[in-house]
Design a protein around this motif. Structure first.
Motif, PDB file in Angstrom:
ATOM      1  N   SER A  52      38.704  46.052  39.851  1.00  0.00           N
ATOM      2  CA  SER A  52      38.894  45.384  38.561  1.00  0.00           C
ATOM      3  C   SER A  52      39.293  46.342  37.449  1.00  0.00           C
ATOM      4  O   SER A  52      39.727  45.911  36.383  1.00  0.00           O
ATOM      5  CB  SER A  52      37.618  44.634  38.160  1.00  0.00           C
ATOM      6  OG  SER A  52      36.531  45.528  37.969  1.00  0.00           O
ATOM      7  N   THR A  59      42.038  39.746  37.175  1.00  0.00           N
ATOM      8  CA  THR A  59      41.758  38.370  37.580  1.00  0.00           C
ATOM      9  C   THR A  59      42.746  37.399  36.946  1.00  0.00           C
ATOM     10  O   THR A  59      43.499  37.741  36.025  1.00  0.00           O
ATOM     11  CB  THR A  59      40.314  37.966  37.233  1.00  0.00           C
ATOM     12  OG1 THR A  59      39.999  36.740  37.912  1.00  0.00           O
ATOM     13  CG2 THR A  59      40.133  37.771  35.733  1.00  0.00           C
ATOM     14  N   THR A  60      42.721  36.170  37.411  1.00  0.00           N
ATOM     15  CA  THR A  60      43.636  35.150  36.914  1.00  0.00           C
ATOM     16  C   THR A  60      43.215  34.653  35.526  1.00  0.00           C
ATOM     17  O   THR A  60      42.015  34.509  35.249  1.00  0.00           O
ATOM     18  CB  THR A  60      43.685  33.958  37.886  1.00  0.00           C
ATOM     19  OG1 THR A  60      44.420  32.886  37.303  1.00  0.00           O
ATOM     20  CG2 THR A  60      42.279  33.449  38.206  1.00  0.00           C
ATOM     21  N   ALA A  63      40.604  31.842  35.401  1.00  0.00           N
ATOM     22  CA  ALA A  63      39.178  32.173  35.451  1.00  0.00           C
ATOM     23  C   ALA A  63      38.668  32.589  34.079  1.00  0.00           C
ATOM     24  O   ALA A  63      37.574  32.184  33.662  1.00  0.00           O
ATOM     25  CB  ALA A  63      38.946  33.296  36.469  1.00  0.00           C
ATOM     26  N   VAL A 249      32.323  35.046  43.903  1.00  0.00           N
ATOM     27  CA  VAL A 249      33.654  35.100  43.299  1.00  0.00           C
ATOM     28  C   VAL A 249      34.088  36.544  43.055  1.00  0.00           C
ATOM     29  O   VAL A 249      35.220  36.789  42.627  1.00  0.00           O
ATOM     30  CB  VAL A 249      33.703  34.316  41.962  1.00  0.00           C
ATOM     31  CG1 VAL A 249      33.419  32.844  42.191  1.00  0.00           C
ATOM     32  CG2 VAL A 249      32.747  34.907  40.937  1.00  0.00           C
ATOM     33  N   ARG A 252      37.350  37.949  45.729  1.00  0.00           N
ATOM     34  CA  ARG A 252      38.598  37.182  45.777  1.00  0.00           C
ATOM     35  C   ARG A 252      39.184  36.985  44.386  1.00  0.00           C
ATOM     36  O   ARG A 252      40.395  36.940  44.204  1.00  0.00           O
ATOM     37  CB  ARG A 252      38.374  35.831  46.457  1.00  0.00           C
ATOM     38  CG  ARG A 252      39.679  35.185  46.904  1.00  0.00           C
ATOM     39  CD  ARG A 252      39.510  33.887  47.625  1.00  0.00           C
ATOM     40  NE  ARG A 252      40.805  33.458  48.160  1.00  0.00           N
ATOM     41  CZ  ARG A 252      41.132  32.212  48.420  1.00  0.00           C
ATOM     42  NH1 ARG A 252      40.256  31.234  48.210  1.00  0.00           N
ATOM     43  NH2 ARG A 252      42.334  31.910  48.889  1.00  0.00           N
ATOM     44  N   TRP A 253      38.298  36.862  43.390  1.00  0.00           N
ATOM     45  CA  TRP A 253      38.777  36.698  42.004  1.00  0.00           C
ATOM     46  C   TRP A 253      38.750  38.021  41.230  1.00  0.00           C
ATOM     47  O   TRP A 253      39.076  38.047  40.050  1.00  0.00           O
ATOM     48  CB  TRP A 253      37.928  35.649  41.281  1.00  0.00           C
ATOM     49  CG  TRP A 253      38.418  34.247  41.504  1.00  0.00           C
ATOM     50  CD1 TRP A 253      39.285  33.541  40.718  1.00  0.00           C
ATOM     51  CD2 TRP A 253      38.081  33.369  42.589  1.00  0.00           C
ATOM     52  NE1 TRP A 253      39.502  32.285  41.246  1.00  0.00           N
ATOM     53  CE2 TRP A 253      38.769  32.152  42.396  1.00  0.00           C
ATOM     54  CE3 TRP A 253      37.258  33.490  43.710  1.00  0.00           C
ATOM     55  CZ2 TRP A 253      38.672  31.070  43.276  1.00  0.00           C
ATOM     56  CZ3 TRP A 253      37.153  32.417  44.590  1.00  0.00           C
ATOM     57  CH2 TRP A 253      37.848  31.230  44.372  1.00  0.00           C
ATOM     58  N   ILE A 302      37.167  27.282  37.618  1.00  0.00           N
ATOM     59  CA  ILE A 302      37.716  28.463  38.289  1.00  0.00           C
ATOM     60  C   ILE A 302      38.250  28.083  39.665  1.00  0.00           C
ATOM     61  O   ILE A 302      39.370  28.446  40.050  1.00  0.00           O
ATOM     62  CB  ILE A 302      36.641  29.565  38.412  1.00  0.00           C
ATOM     63  CG1 ILE A 302      36.302  30.139  37.033  1.00  0.00           C
ATOM     64  CG2 ILE A 302      37.113  30.682  39.344  1.00  0.00           C
ATOM     65  CD1 ILE A 302      35.151  31.128  37.049  1.00  0.00           C
ATOM     66  N   THR A 306      42.595  27.800  39.750  1.00  0.00           N
ATOM     67  CA  THR A 306      43.258  29.019  40.215  1.00  0.00           C
ATOM     68  C   THR A 306      44.395  28.658  41.149  1.00  0.00           C
ATOM     69  O   THR A 306      44.205  27.980  42.162  1.00  0.00           O
ATOM     70  CB  THR A 306      42.267  29.940  40.947  1.00  0.00           C
ATOM     71  OG1 THR A 306      41.201  30.289  40.057  1.00  0.00           O
ATOM     72  CG2 THR A 306      42.965  31.213  41.412  1.00  0.00           C
ATOM     73  N   PHE A 311      46.274  34.263  44.411  1.00  0.00           N
ATOM     74  CA  PHE A 311      45.729  34.771  45.664  1.00  0.00           C
ATOM     75  C   PHE A 311      46.804  35.491  46.476  1.00  0.00           C
ATOM     76  O   PHE A 311      46.556  36.549  47.068  1.00  0.00           O
ATOM     77  CB  PHE A 311      45.133  33.629  46.485  1.00  0.00           C
ATOM     78  CG  PHE A 311      43.962  32.949  45.838  1.00  0.00           C
ATOM     79  CD1 PHE A 311      42.913  33.679  45.307  1.00  0.00           C
ATOM     80  CD2 PHE A 311      43.903  31.565  45.760  1.00  0.00           C
ATOM     81  CE1 PHE A 311      41.824  33.045  44.712  1.00  0.00           C
ATOM     82  CE2 PHE A 311      42.823  30.926  45.175  1.00  0.00           C
ATOM     83  CZ  PHE A 311      41.789  31.670  44.649  1.00  0.00           C
TER      84      PHE A 311
END
Length: 418
Positions: A52, A59-60, A63, A249, A252-253, A302, A306, A311
């Motif tokens: 991160s 992240t998107t 989210a 989360v 993957r997020w 979320i 998404t 992804f």
């Protein structure tokens, strides 16, 4: 000043200090402390799976918008139910129901403070005098830490590098006895980067059923698979054997700091309810902390909002970085990668210390690498494999290449002179 007490009736707990030292954080803190202050090169973190920090792994916006909306609504500043708020549990059940031959309900879902609390719950619930648990080697060391702290005997079964890190099922049957409570499967694999096939997971389920034990399926990296092996969740086999799925989360997020995870029971035959495991899970949650309510409230948006493009982009980035990592490691004579990673964010690499001067083992390698090159790699002993290394490739590709170039230079400098 008053008279000093003759004796203070408190002291620290040594067991906590020992447990802390054997975690990934414990090892990484030790390595970071060994980085030379005289080295002006930036530290490159190839030991910790938290992408991160890097722009390629943001992240998107969906989210982020969900969190902002939940927070600004002022509807979620309250305490949540100990098992989690119903809309979040329903959304997670729907999210996990895809391709299942039966359907999960919200009552099968328990929200946790990240996947780590789910591990704490499982080991606490399964603990009883004389109990033992089957853990993979190598594995995520928090299982060992929690099991040991709860006084559950740990029995390691091997993942076989020569067979693409498949489970040594013969060893599983040999290790288990009447006091065995569960087998832990991590898929996609941390630390190996492997993805178990449907056939392999089916054999694990059949073996667990034969032994009368449940399966703890750590799927923190669910769907982060980018190789030829299709990702299959262990809960598909819930009709064969009771499965406790651990997820979040976080990966993957790409939001590990949000600390929202889940523990899900896949057990259409109701075995976990009859055995009292469900009541014990709820009992643990009644005396522990909850995830922040506003983050729970954001979960439905979320999961629903998404887009698949997000992804796909993450998977593509991980695949490219995994290829770079594998190719660069192959250029270093003292390192061997038995299998190109197909999932998660890590790869296990064999270290040949016989090819290096003044390097005694994997820990010595990582300490000197940190000091001389400001590169942090996790020693294999942290995950149960001496003279191996766990490398994360979930990092900007340019930093990954620079980091592995420094590793190569370090190895060349320490190469045994022929």
């Amino acid at each position: 000043m008053g008279t000093a007490a003759k004796r203070w009736g408190f002291q620290g707990k040594q067991e906590l200090n020992v447990a802390s030292a054997t975690t990934v954080r414990g090892y990484l803190n030790l390595l970071m402390a060994n980085v030379s202050h005289h080295n002006t090169s930036p530290v490159i973190p190839l030991g910790h799976g938290d992408p991160s920090h890097f722009p390629s792994f943001r992240t998107t916006p969906a989210a982020e918008d969900a969190i902002v909306h939940a927070l600004r609504s002022a509807k979620h500043n309250c305490y949540a139910p100990t098992v989690g708020i119903l809309p979040a549990r329903r959304a997670i059940a729907d999210y996990l129901n895809r391709d299942l031959p039966y359907k999960l309900s919200p009552d099968d879902v328990y929200l946790t403070v990240g996947c780590t609390q789910a591990i704490e719950i499982v080991t606490a619930v399964l603990a009883r005098p004389g109990a033992n648990i089957l853990l993979p080697r190598p594995s995520y060391p928090y299982y060992d830490t929690c099991a040991a702290y709860n006084r559950i005997e740990i029995r390691h079964y091997d993942l076989l590098p020569e067979n693409g890190w498949e489970v040594d099922l013969d060893a599983v049957e040999t290790l288990a006895d009447e006091n065995t409570v569960a087998i832990v499967i991590v898929n996609p694999g941390n630390p190996c980067g492997n993805v178990f096939s449907y056939e392999q997971l089916n054999k694990v389920a059949e073996t667990a059923r034969k032994l009368g034990i449940l399966v703890v399926a750590d799927e923190a990296y669910d769907n982060l698979a980018f190789g030829s092996t299709r990702y299959v969740p262990m809960r598909v086999f819930g009709s064969t054997v009771p499965v406790l799925t651990l997820g979040s989360v976080s990966k993957r997020w790409i939001v590990p700091g949000w600390r929202l995870g889940w523990l899900v029971t896949s057990d259409p035959d109701g075995i976990l309810q009859k055995s009292g495991v469900i009541d014990s899970i709820v009992g643990f949650l009644n005396i522990s902390s909850d995830p922040a309510t506003f983050i729970q409230a954001a979960i439905p948006q979320i999961l629903e909002n998404t887009e698949e493009e997000f992804f796909s982009k993450i998977i593509c980035t991980l695949r490219e970085c995994a290829d770079i990592c594998y190719d660069k490691v192959e250029e270093i004579p003292c390192l061997t990668c038995p299998k190109k990673p197909e999932g998660s964010m890590f790869v296990m690499v064999k270290l040949n210390v016989a090819m290096l001067e003044d390097i005694s083992d994997d820990m010595d390698f990582c300490l000197k690498l940190a000091k001389e090159e400001s590169v942090i790699i996790l020693p294999g002993r942290a995950v149960g494999m001496k003279n191996w290394l766990r490398i994360t490739f979930a990092i900007e590709s340019c930093l990954l290449q620079e980091g592995l170039a420094r590793v190569k230079s370090f190895c060349q400098r320490h190469a045994e002179k022929q």
